[in-house]
Structures are given as structure tokens and as C-alpha cells.
Scaffold this motif. Structure first.
Motif, PDB file in Angstrom:
ATOM      1  N   LYS A 343      -6.274  18.472  39.901  1.00 10.28           N
ATOM      2  CA  LYS A 343      -6.245  19.866  40.324  1.00 10.28           C
ATOM      3  C   LYS A 343      -5.026  20.578  39.729  1.00 10.28           C
ATOM      4  O   LYS A 343      -5.095  21.742  39.343  1.00 10.28           O
ATOM      5  N   LYS A 344      -3.909  19.859  39.704  1.00  8.63           N
ATOM      6  CA  LYS A 344      -2.678  20.423  39.143  1.00  8.63           C
ATOM      7  C   LYS A 344      -1.991  19.385  38.263  1.00  8.63           C
ATOM      8  O   LYS A 344      -2.036  18.194  38.550  1.00  8.63           O
ATOM      9  N   ILE A 345      -1.339  19.876  37.222  1.00  7.48           N
ATOM     10  CA  ILE A 345      -0.418  19.050  36.437  1.00  7.48           C
ATOM     11  C   ILE A 345       0.960  19.670  36.650  1.00  7.48           C
ATOM     12  O   ILE A 345       1.264  20.733  36.110  1.00  7.48           O
ATOM     13  N   GLN A 346       1.741  19.013  37.449  1.00  8.04           N
ATOM     14  CA  GLN A 346       3.056  19.548  37.806  1.00  8.04           C
ATOM     15  C   GLN A 346       4.085  19.046  36.800  1.00  8.04           C
ATOM     16  O   GLN A 346       4.315  17.842  36.682  1.00  8.04           O
ATOM     17  N   ILE A 347       4.695  19.963  36.071  1.00  8.28           N
ATOM     18  CA  ILE A 347       5.674  19.600  35.046  1.00  8.28           C
ATOM     19  C   ILE A 347       7.069  19.816  35.614  1.00  8.28           C
ATOM     20  O   ILE A 347       7.461  20.934  35.950  1.00  8.28           O
ATOM     21  N   GLY A 348       7.800  18.718  35.731  1.00  4.20           N
ATOM     22  CA  GLY A 348       9.173  18.784  36.208  1.00  4.20           C
ATOM     23  C   GLY A 348      10.141  18.460  35.089  1.00  4.20           C
ATOM     24  O   GLY A 348       9.752  17.960  34.029  1.00  4.20           O
ATOM     25  N   PHE A 349      11.407  18.734  35.325  1.00  2.00           N
ATOM     26  CA  PHE A 349      12.445  18.475  34.326  1.00  2.00           C
ATOM     27  C   PHE A 349      13.396  17.425  34.881  1.00  2.00           C
ATOM     28  O   PHE A 349      13.813  17.503  36.040  1.00  2.00           O
ATOM     29  N   LEU A 350      13.686  16.445  34.041  1.00  2.00           N
ATOM     30  CA  LEU A 350      14.477  15.298  34.462  1.00  2.00           C
ATOM     31  C   LEU A 350      15.763  15.734  35.162  1.00  2.00           C
ATOM     32  O   LEU A 350      16.496  16.589  34.662  1.00  2.00           O
ATOM     33  N   VAL A 388      13.847  22.536  25.143  1.00  2.00           N
ATOM     34  CA  VAL A 388      13.817  22.432  26.605  1.00  2.00           C
ATOM     35  C   VAL A 388      13.417  23.771  27.211  1.00  2.00           C
ATOM     36  O   VAL A 388      12.580  23.844  28.117  1.00  2.00           O
ATOM     37  N   PHE A 389      14.004  24.870  26.700  1.00  2.00           N
ATOM     38  CA  PHE A 389      13.641  26.187  27.219  1.00  2.00           C
ATOM     39  C   PHE A 389      12.181  26.517  26.924  1.00  2.00           C
ATOM     40  O   PHE A 389      11.481  27.087  27.771  1.00  2.00           O
ATOM     41  N   LEU A 390      11.706  26.154  25.739  1.00  2.00           N
ATOM     42  CA  LEU A 390      10.302  26.412  25.406  1.00  2.00           C
ATOM     43  C   LEU A 390       9.387  25.640  26.348  1.00  2.00           C
ATOM     44  O   LEU A 390       8.362  26.163  26.805  1.00  2.00           O
ATOM     45  N   LEU A 391       9.754  24.402  26.671  1.00  2.00           N
ATOM     46  CA  LEU A 391       8.937  23.622  27.599  1.00  2.00           C
ATOM     47  C   LEU A 391       9.023  24.172  29.022  1.00  2.00           C
ATOM     48  O   LEU A 391       8.091  23.991  29.812  1.00  2.00           O
ATOM     49  N   LYS A 392      10.101  24.847  29.361  1.00  2.00           N
ATOM     50  CA  LYS A 392      10.152  25.524  30.666  1.00  2.00           C
ATOM     51  C   LYS A 392       9.135  26.655  30.700  1.00  2.00           C
ATOM     52  O   LYS A 392       8.449  26.866  31.712  1.00  2.00           O
TER      53      LYS A 392
END
Length: 551
Positions: A343-350, A388-392
Motif C-alpha cells: 500500500k505504501k513504500i515508506q522512504i526513510g533516511f539513515l 541526498v537532497f534529490l532523494l528527499k
């Protein structure tokens, strides 16, 4: 001695389990104050001071340490007679150094505090010495002393913490086990591999009063809830049989170890009763080796296919910034995770949490991170700061356009065309990066306009894609699409809607067609006209009529 437990939550809906467990672990009188990090300093200070505490014990995490430090420094200067102590994961693993930095802190209580909290209160009351409190780090003259942390104890008899509270519109957090059998190097749970369980009978006795609190969401904080299948099935059946209608129970599970019999019980629940979070983090074998994980997507897909996704919400997690994970590897992983159908793909940052192996090895892995909480990755040797900013921005796009039900038709059209999900959403992320100064996603209207402009610029806005966007718009909005997007696309006129309702009364049963037409919109889609019924301004259901007047 008036002792006060203070919790600063991320928002009102959250509750703090730790302070409740401490309060329930003693027969002594102790106050409890919950606030949010969004409150002003002056309001928080006044709430604390109106309790007239002699001693304060703050519950510290990465999301609230800045506010706790601010309050502690102020109170230390304004009211130096008030003793201030801190506990929690943010201060546990480098307690001596933290007390050297934060001179306002009188002591830090480390470890599982339920067994030592009563001794701590006795110490505050002058009934015992500091070195008699397990896990207490304290000042002794100009030195800092530390008592040994107590060994992990059985969970038998540990209270739930939430008895007889009114928790309408708030989340209950519950532990049915402590410790974790896995050793993921970025996670604090890996530091405690002594796994302990509550009995099923005790869980049931705790949950029945919680069912009466008014909460609609209970989140188990167990790291791998379903390690013991028989125990898991008994708990799940209990929630199916006794949880109130409309209540959702959230579990974190390792889906690679899902068994058909556990999935069968999950599927027997009413729709919405269970919600599952499954951590994937990375699909790159070398990255997983470095963080002591393994991921088998074949097994995960098999497990997810066993679960009725119409009934059970599943979301999966990916982490940006893991050692050795570059942009190409991360996006490749995203494309491999999409077919799982979560349902969701939650993208977190280390986050390089204090006390974790990965923080200790950050220099070895060339990970540069913010030295302030939440200690988020800034760059690595294979992922520079711009990436990193682009992936945010990519994470923001995925959250708004993949995770939300508002764009299901557009998502289906993207899949139908065979577009790589990572390329499609990354192109949107680059557009977001270019227009970030305009804050294009600040409201719903902005989201529609941003997507419309993107599709048009990329040459993707043909009849089929516009139709998909139009479907999504009218499922979410009870208003004319031309009022939001720069299109001339008239809806079906009112009289035609009335005529349709006369011939199809089932769309709005029991209503006069003329009156009902105020709640129905007719829109033109390729080869058909769609009539949508809205109840209290929200989409309820629809019927399609082919343009040859067939149903």
C-alpha cells in the motif's frame, strides 16, 4: 518530594508508553505530564511549573531532545532548586559525556527503568543513596559516577500503562515482547538480543481495558511480532473476536517468515483490523551484508500474496544512505519493491543513532551525518549531498503520488505503459527540485496542478493519461476539474443527471431525482459517462454508462 514525569510527543495523537510504565511500576505518588514538541517554550514551561515539581524526569528521544535541552537549561537558571533527570534511548548510551555537555542534567537513568524506578524515587526522597539505584548516572562532587545497569528482566507482571484513560483520537503503544533476535546495525533493538515475551493471557487482560479507552489504533512496538506462530495466531484471533469495530492493530513483521497458517488467520479478520509494517531497507546483498541483514523478495512476495490486500494494509520501508548504497542501487531496489504491491513504500533516511553499531563504524563506512538529532545522513562515499537532497524530493513525490489512494488511476496508467517507476517519480522529483521555491505541493490543488504540468511537459498527457488524472480528481474532489486545472471540460448538465437518476434510481436509493442530482456529478470519460454520488461532500460510489447508452 513531588516528582514529575515529562513526555514531549511528536504530536497530540501520539502517547508515551515509557512514562506510563514507570508511573505504574511504583506505589509512590508521581505526576505525569504529556505535551508536544510543537508547543511554545513559554507554554511548556508554565505547564511544568504549575505542577510545582521538586524533581523532573524527562523521557528523551531523537525527536524531542532539542526541546528538552531548551527547557532544562531554562529551568536550571530560573529555578535551580528543581532537580532534573533524563531517561530514554537518546541519553542512555553516552551518559557520562552527555552530562559533561549538558551541565543542567542532575542525573540519567539508564536501562529498563521499571525495576529501578521505585529505588530512584526513594533516592530522591532521601531514603537511599544514589549508588543503590541500578543504571543511575549522577554527579558526586565534581565527578560523574555510574551505577551498573540491571540485567534484562521477565516481562511477567509488567503493566500495560494505559488503564482507565480516555484516548479518543490518540494512539496506544503496546509491548508484547522485548528484545530482538536480529542484529541490524542501524537499530537500537539489536543491542538487546535477550528476547522476552508476555503471556497471551496477560496481553488479553491488558487489551480489554484498552478497548474501552476510545482509541482506534493500537501499535505493537515489538520488532518482530510473529516470531512464534502459535502465540501469534492466538493473539490475532483474540483481536478478531474481541477488538471493537473500527479498531486497527498495527504490527511490525518480517514477512519472509510468514507462514500460511498465520496468513489465514490474518485474512479472517474484518477489513482494516490489521495493519502490517515490513522493513526491507535495501535489496542490495552487499549493503545488507554490511548492516547484518538479508532480504529475500521472492519469499516476501509469496507472503504478501498470501495476505488479502483488500483487507490488510501493508507498507514496506526503504532506507537512503546505507553503507555502499548509491543512487543507482537505491532506485533499482525501489523498482524491485514496487511489484510487491504494498500500500505504501515508506522512504526513510539513515539515522546514526547513539548506541548503534553503525554509528560506531560511521567513519569506517565513510558516512557523514548531522551531529544534532535525529543524526540524519548528509552524504556517503557513494552518495553525495546533492543526491541526498534529490532523494528527499523523490521520497516526497512517492509519499504524495504513489502512497496516497488519490492517484490510483494515474499509477495504473504508468504501470500499463511499462514506465519504470523510479524513472517516472525521479523525473517528478527533479521538477520538484526546480520549483521548490514555489512550494508546489503545499495543498491539494497544488498537487493536481504539479502533476498536470509535469505530465504535459513530459509529453505524457494524452487522452488516456488525462482520463486517469480526471478519474482520480473526481474520486477525491466534489468540484469541477476546470476550477483547479487549466482545462475546459464541461460536466454533464443538471437535467441530464436528473434524467439518468430517474432511469437508474439505485445510484441514490430513496431520493427524489431532482434533489439527489445536487449530490451527483456526471463526467465524460473515453467511451462512457460516469455518474458519481457524493455523501456529505465525499465520494460514495459511481456508475458508468456507455455512450451507446448500455450499462
Amino acid at each position: 518530594m513531588n516528582a514529575l514525569l515529562v513526555a514531549l510527543n511528536a504530536s497530540y495523537v501520539h502517547t508515551n508508553l515509557a512514562v506510563r510504565l514507570l508511573r505504574e511500576s511504583t506505589n509512590r505518588s508521581v505526576g505525569l505530564l504529556e505535551m508536544t514538541i510543537n508547543e511554545s517554550k513559554d507554554v511548556m514551561l508554565q505547564k511544568i511549573l504549575r505542577e510545582r515539581p521538586d524533581a523532573i524526569l524527562y523521557s528523551a528521544y531523537i525527536w524531542n531532545w532539542a526541546q528538552i535541552d531548551m527547557l532544562g537549561r531554562y529551568i536550571n537558571k530560573a529555578f535551580p532548586e528543581i532537580k532534573q533527570y533524563v531517561g530514554g534511548p537518546e541519553v542512555t548510551y553516552d551518559s557520562v559525556e552527555r552530562m559533561e555537555e549538558a551541565t543542567w542534567v542532575d542525573g540519567i537513568l539508564r536501562g529498563e527503568g521499571e525495576e529501578s524506578f521505585d529505588d530512584f524515587l526513594a533516592y530522591l526522597a532521601g531514603e537511599s543513596a544514589a549508588d543503590e539505584v541500578a543504571g543511575l548516572v549522577y554527579r558526586w562532587g565534581d565527578k560523574i559516577q555510574a551505577s551498573p545497569v540491571s540485567v534484562p528482566f521477565s516481562m511477567e507482571g509488567l503493566p500495560a500503562g494505559y488503564e482507565e484513560e480516555n484516548l479518543n483520537h490518540r494512539i496506544v503503544y503496546y509491548e508484547s515482547m522485548r528484545g530482538c533476535p536480529y542484529h541490524c546495525s542501524y537499530c537500537l533493538s539489536s543491542e538487546d538480543d535477550v528476547v522476552r515475551y508476555r503471556s497471551v493471557d496477560e496481553i488479553k487482560s491488558h487489551m480489554r481495558p484498552i478497548f474501552q479507552t476510545g482509541t482506534k489504533l493500537v501499535k505493537f512496538v515489538d520488532r518482530s511480532f510473529h516470531i512464534r506462530p502459535e502465540r501469534t495466531k492466538e493473539i490475532l484471533r483474540f483481536f478478531i473476536d474481541e477488538a471493537p469495530e473500527g479498531m486497527c492493530i498495527h504490527f511490525e513483521m518480517n514477512l519472509e517468515h510468514m507462514t500460511p497458517d498465520v496468513a489465514e488467520v490474518i485474512n479472517a479478520a474484518p477489513a482494516g483490523r490489521f495493519q502490517i509494517e515490513a522493513g526491507i531497507q535495501s535489496v542490495n546483498p552487499e549493503v545488507n551484508r554490511r548492516i547484518h541483514r538479508s532480504t529475500n523478495l521472492v519469499k516476501m512476495k509469496r507472503a504478501m500474496d498470501m495476505i488479502d490486500r483488500e483487507k490488510v494494509h501493508i507498507h514496506v520501508d526503504l532506507i537512503v544512505g546505507l553503507p555502499g548504497e548509491d543512487m543507482e542501487s537505491f532506485l533499482h531496489g525501489f523498482d524491485r519493491v514496487v511489484p510487491l504491491g504494498a500500500k505504501k513504500i515508506q522512504i526513510g533516511f539513515l539515522k546514526l543513532l547513539r548506541g548503534t553499531e553503525l554509528r560506531r563504524r560511521a567513519e569506517e563506512f565513510h558516512i557523514v551525518y548531522d551531529d544534532r538529532p535525529p543524526y540524519e545522513v548528509i552524504r556517503t562515499d557513494v552518495l553525495d549531498g546533492n543526491e541526498v537532497f534529490l532523494l528527499k524530493n523523490f521520497a516526497t513525490i512517492v509519499e504524495n503520488y504513489y502512497d496516497e489512494d488519490a492517484f490510483l488511476a494515474v499509477k495504473a496508467e504508468v504501470k500499463k505503459r511499462g514506465l519504470r517507476p523510479s524513472e517516472f517519480y525521479m523525473a517528478m522529483a527533479r521538477k520538484l527540485e526546480e520549483t521548490i521555491h514555489r512550494m508546489p505541493l503545499k495543498n491539494r490543488e497544488g498537487k493536481y496542478r504539479f502533476l498536470y504540468e509535469f505530465l504535459k511537459e513530459e509529453g505524457l498527457l494524452d487522452e488516456a493519461m488525462y482520463s486517469a488524472l480526471k478519474e482520480d480528481f473526481y474520486f477525491a474532489e466534489n468540484r469541477y476539474i476546470g476550477g483547479v486545472l487549466p482545462v475546459e471540460d464541461p460536466e454533464v448538465d443538471r437535467q441530464s443527471v436528473v434524467d439518468y437518476l430517474k432511469n437508474n434510481p439505485a445510484l441514490v436509493p430513496g431520493r427524489d431525482p431532482l434533489k439527489a442530482s445536487k449530490h451527483v456529478r456526471g463526467i465524460h470519460l473515453p467511451g462512457r459517462v460516469r455518474y458519481l454520488y457524493y455523501e456529505n461532500g465525499k465520494y460514495k460510489h459511481h456508475k458508468d454508462e456507455r455512450k451507446d447508452h448500455g450499462q
